[in-house]
Motif scaffolding. Structure first.
Motif, mmCIF file in Angstrom:
data_model
loop_
_atom_site.group_PDB
_atom_site.id
_atom_site.type_symbol
_atom_site.label_atom_id
_atom_site.label_comp_id
_atom_site.label_asym_id
_atom_site.label_seq_id
_atom_site.Cartn_x
_atom_site.Cartn_y
_atom_site.Cartn_z
ATOM 1 N N ILE A 141 35.414 39.470 29.344
ATOM 2 C CA ILE A 141 36.651 39.924 28.725
ATOM 3 C C ILE A 141 37.171 38.776 27.870
ATOM 4 O O ILE A 141 37.827 37.859 28.372
ATOM 5 C CB ILE A 141 37.700 40.333 29.776
ATOM 6 N N GLY A 142 36.839 38.793 26.597
ATOM 7 C CA GLY A 142 37.160 37.664 25.746
ATOM 8 C C GLY A 142 36.438 36.424 26.227
ATOM 9 O O GLY A 142 35.210 36.417 26.384
ATOM 10 N N SER A 143 37.201 35.386 26.542
ATOM 11 C CA SER A 143 36.601 34.141 27.028
ATOM 12 C C SER A 143 36.408 34.146 28.539
ATOM 13 O O SER A 143 35.827 33.217 29.090
ATOM 14 C CB SER A 143 37.481 32.945 26.638
ATOM 15 N N LEU A 144 36.880 35.193 29.203
ATOM 16 C CA LEU A 144 36.779 35.267 30.659
ATOM 17 C C LEU A 144 35.476 35.919 31.103
ATOM 18 O O LEU A 144 34.989 36.858 30.467
ATOM 19 C CB LEU A 144 37.946 36.067 31.239
ATOM 20 N N ALA A 189 31.248 28.164 40.497
ATOM 21 C CA ALA A 189 31.216 28.515 39.073
ATOM 22 C C ALA A 189 30.105 27.741 38.362
ATOM 23 O O ALA A 189 29.695 26.663 38.813
ATOM 24 C CB ALA A 189 32.565 28.214 38.430
ATOM 25 N N PRO A 190 29.589 28.270 37.260
ATOM 26 C CA PRO A 190 28.590 27.531 36.480
ATOM 27 C C PRO A 190 29.144 26.190 36.009
ATOM 28 O O PRO A 190 30.364 25.999 35.910
ATOM 29 C CB PRO A 190 28.317 28.464 35.296
ATOM 30 N N ALA A 191 28.264 25.254 35.750
ATOM 31 C CA ALA A 191 28.671 23.919 35.311
ATOM 32 C C ALA A 191 29.571 24.008 34.082
ATOM 33 O O ALA A 191 29.292 24.742 33.132
ATOM 34 C CB ALA A 191 27.435 23.081 35.005
ATOM 35 N N GLY A 192 30.668 23.269 34.133
ATOM 36 C CA GLY A 192 31.602 23.254 33.015
ATOM 37 C C GLY A 192 32.609 24.383 33.018
ATOM 38 O O GLY A 192 33.500 24.415 32.161
ATOM 39 N N LYS A 193 32.527 25.283 33.986
ATOM 40 C CA LYS A 193 33.459 26.408 34.075
ATOM 41 C C LYS A 193 34.439 26.178 35.230
ATOM 42 O O LYS A 193 34.169 25.429 36.160
ATOM 43 C CB LYS A 193 32.713 27.723 34.305
ATOM 44 N N LYS A 194 35.585 26.868 35.173
ATOM 45 C CA LYS A 194 36.569 26.774 36.248
ATOM 46 C C LYS A 194 37.196 28.138 36.497
ATOM 47 O O LYS A 194 37.249 28.994 35.602
ATOM 48 C CB LYS A 194 37.653 25.749 35.921
ATOM 49 N N PHE A 195 37.663 28.325 37.727
ATOM 50 C CA PHE A 195 38.272 29.600 38.099
ATOM 51 C C PHE A 195 39.713 29.669 37.592
ATOM 52 O O PHE A 195 40.444 28.672 37.617
ATOM 53 C CB PHE A 195 38.235 29.779 39.615
ATOM 54 N N VAL A 196 40.105 30.858 37.167
ATOM 55 C CA VAL A 196 41.459 31.061 36.631
ATOM 56 C C VAL A 196 42.029 32.351 37.205
ATOM 57 O O VAL A 196 41.294 33.246 37.636
ATOM 58 C CB VAL A 196 41.459 31.126 35.092
ATOM 59 N N GLU A 197 43.344 32.456 37.205
ATOM 60 C CA GLU A 197 44.047 33.688 37.605
ATOM 61 C C GLU A 197 43.535 34.227 38.946
ATOM 62 O O GLU A 197 43.049 35.352 39.056
ATOM 63 C CB GLU A 197 43.890 34.759 36.524
ATOM 64 N N LEU A 198 43.663 33.412 39.997
ATOM 65 C CA LEU A 198 43.178 33.822 41.303
ATOM 66 C C LEU A 198 43.994 34.992 41.854
ATOM 67 O O LEU A 198 45.208 35.062 41.651
ATOM 68 C CB LEU A 198 43.258 32.658 42.290
ATOM 69 N N PRO A 199 43.342 35.919 42.565
ATOM 70 C CA PRO A 199 44.099 36.974 43.244
ATOM 71 C C PRO A 199 45.028 36.352 44.289
ATOM 72 O O PRO A 199 44.784 35.268 44.799
ATOM 73 C CB PRO A 199 43.008 37.817 43.912
ATOM 74 N N LYS A 200 46.071 37.077 44.635
ATOM 75 C CA LYS A 200 47.005 36.550 45.627
ATOM 76 C C LYS A 200 46.506 36.834 47.039
ATOM 77 O O LYS A 200 45.771 37.802 47.274
ATOM 78 C CB LYS A 200 48.402 37.147 45.430
ATOM 79 N N ALA A 255 43.402 45.511 47.993
ATOM 80 C CA ALA A 255 43.190 44.062 48.045
ATOM 81 C C ALA A 255 41.735 43.698 47.786
ATOM 82 O O ALA A 255 41.441 42.626 47.244
ATOM 83 C CB ALA A 255 43.636 43.512 49.405
ATOM 84 N N GLU A 256 40.804 44.589 48.150
ATOM 85 C CA GLU A 256 39.388 44.275 48.011
ATOM 86 C C GLU A 256 38.799 44.736 46.673
ATOM 87 O O GLU A 256 37.595 44.611 46.454
ATOM 88 C CB GLU A 256 38.615 44.878 49.180
ATOM 89 N N GLN A 257 39.663 45.240 45.790
ATOM 90 C CA GLN A 257 39.215 45.622 44.452
ATOM 91 C C GLN A 257 39.485 44.527 43.426
ATOM 92 O O GLN A 257 39.201 44.703 42.242
ATOM 93 C CB GLN A 257 39.930 46.915 44.012
ATOM 94 N N LYS A 258 40.022 43.405 43.862
ATOM 95 C CA LYS A 258 40.394 42.323 42.942
ATOM 96 C C LYS A 258 39.154 41.642 42.367
ATOM 97 O O LYS A 258 38.132 41.511 43.037
ATOM 98 C CB LYS A 258 41.268 41.296 43.655
ATOM 99 N N PHE A 259 39.268 41.188 41.120
ATOM 100 C CA PHE A 259 38.166 40.519 40.445
ATOM 101 C C PHE A 259 38.367 39.005 40.468
ATOM 102 O O PHE A 259 39.491 38.503 40.455
ATOM 103 C CB PHE A 259 38.079 41.003 38.984
ATOM 104 N N ILE A 260 37.251 38.307 40.480
ATOM 105 C CA ILE A 260 37.231 36.850 40.358
ATOM 106 C C ILE A 260 36.937 36.527 38.890
ATOM 107 O O ILE A 260 36.042 37.106 38.272
ATOM 108 C CB ILE A 260 36.135 36.231 41.241
#
Length: 263
Positions: A141-144, A189-200, A255-260
């Protein structure tokens, strides 16, 4: 006191099938034929608990997901694993396991390896590990880059609870055969990547049922998801409590439908 299941060659000591725990039973007198025998509700306090523990490691690579899972099944669950896989060679074990997990994904899946520990022993648990790759499982989704965690164990489903009201109680044991589920997911995550917008995080409960899912960012590129579910599966859900019970399940499913996501 121990109650022993003697009709299944794959059961560990003191484990019981789901339909026996809480069932009516008649104890055979051991001391005197004049001893009065009465029907009792079987309460096997010393039985081996029926628990499934899993440790998952998910490693995204390009558009694919690499998944490795270590599973420990206790009590009642260990019987079916011994019966289904104990007499198979490794290639047949791979084929059967691949078939059982492929239905959880829409994309192609290839099981790479599987191994079992001590299937020929009646320990209180069975341990096995397997790994597989799912192709084209990551969406952009774009850069995500995003994907959803597919848990091997479904702890809550609305398939049997679609109606808004009920006229009769729910015997919960007939829908659930586990005392608890514990799943830990390590995502790298792959090298050079980081996780964003974590589910609550979510902590939910309904009477004896408890559910939690927590997201812990250990480093920008390593995420740990801890998911637990425990239940009082012997309880009866009254028609009056049914709306609250259904709402509890709906929250778990959501809660279990959330995306990483990572970028």
């Amino acid at each position: 006191e121990y109650y022993i299941e003697l009709t299944d060659n794959y059961f560990p000591f003191a484990s019981l099938p789901n339909n026996l725990n809480g069932a009516l039973a008649l104890e055979i007198p051991s001391k005197s034929v004049n001893e009065k025998a009465e029907l009792i509700k079987l309460k096997a306090n010393n039985r081996t608990k029926d628990v499934i523990k899993r440790i998952m490691e998910i490693t995204p690579s390009d558009g694919d997901l690499n998944v490795a899972i270590k599973t420990i099944k206790y009590g009642n669950f260990s019987s079916s694993v011994r019966e289904d896989f104990g007499n198979l060679d490794n290639e047949k074990q791979k084929q059967n396991m691949e078939k059982s997990i492929a239905g959880s994904y829409k994309n192609n899946l290839r099981l790479e390896k599987i191994s079992f520990n001590d299937l020929d022993k009646l320990n209180d648990s069975v341990t096995y590990s397997y790994s597989y790759k799912v192709t084209n499982e990551i969406a952009e989704i774009g850069s995500l880059n995003t994907f959803k965690i597919i848990y091997p164990d479904i702890v809550a489903s609305l398939d049997n609870f679609s109606s808004e009201t009920r006229d009769y109680p729910i015997e919960y044991w007939s829908y659930e055969n586990a005392d608890a589920y514990e799943t830990t997911v390590n995502i790298i995550a792959p090298a050079g990547k980081k996780f964003v917008e974590l589910p609550k995080d979510e902590i939910l409960s309904f009477k004896g049922l408890k559910y939690s899912i927590q997201y812990t960012l250990k480093t920008p590129g390593k995420l740990i998801v801890t998911r637990k579910f425990s239940d009082g599966r012997e309880q009866q859900i009254s028609p009056e409590d049914y709306p609250a019970f259904k709402a509890f399940f709906e929250k778990i499913v959501k809660a279990e439908q959330k995306f990483i996501a990572y970028k």
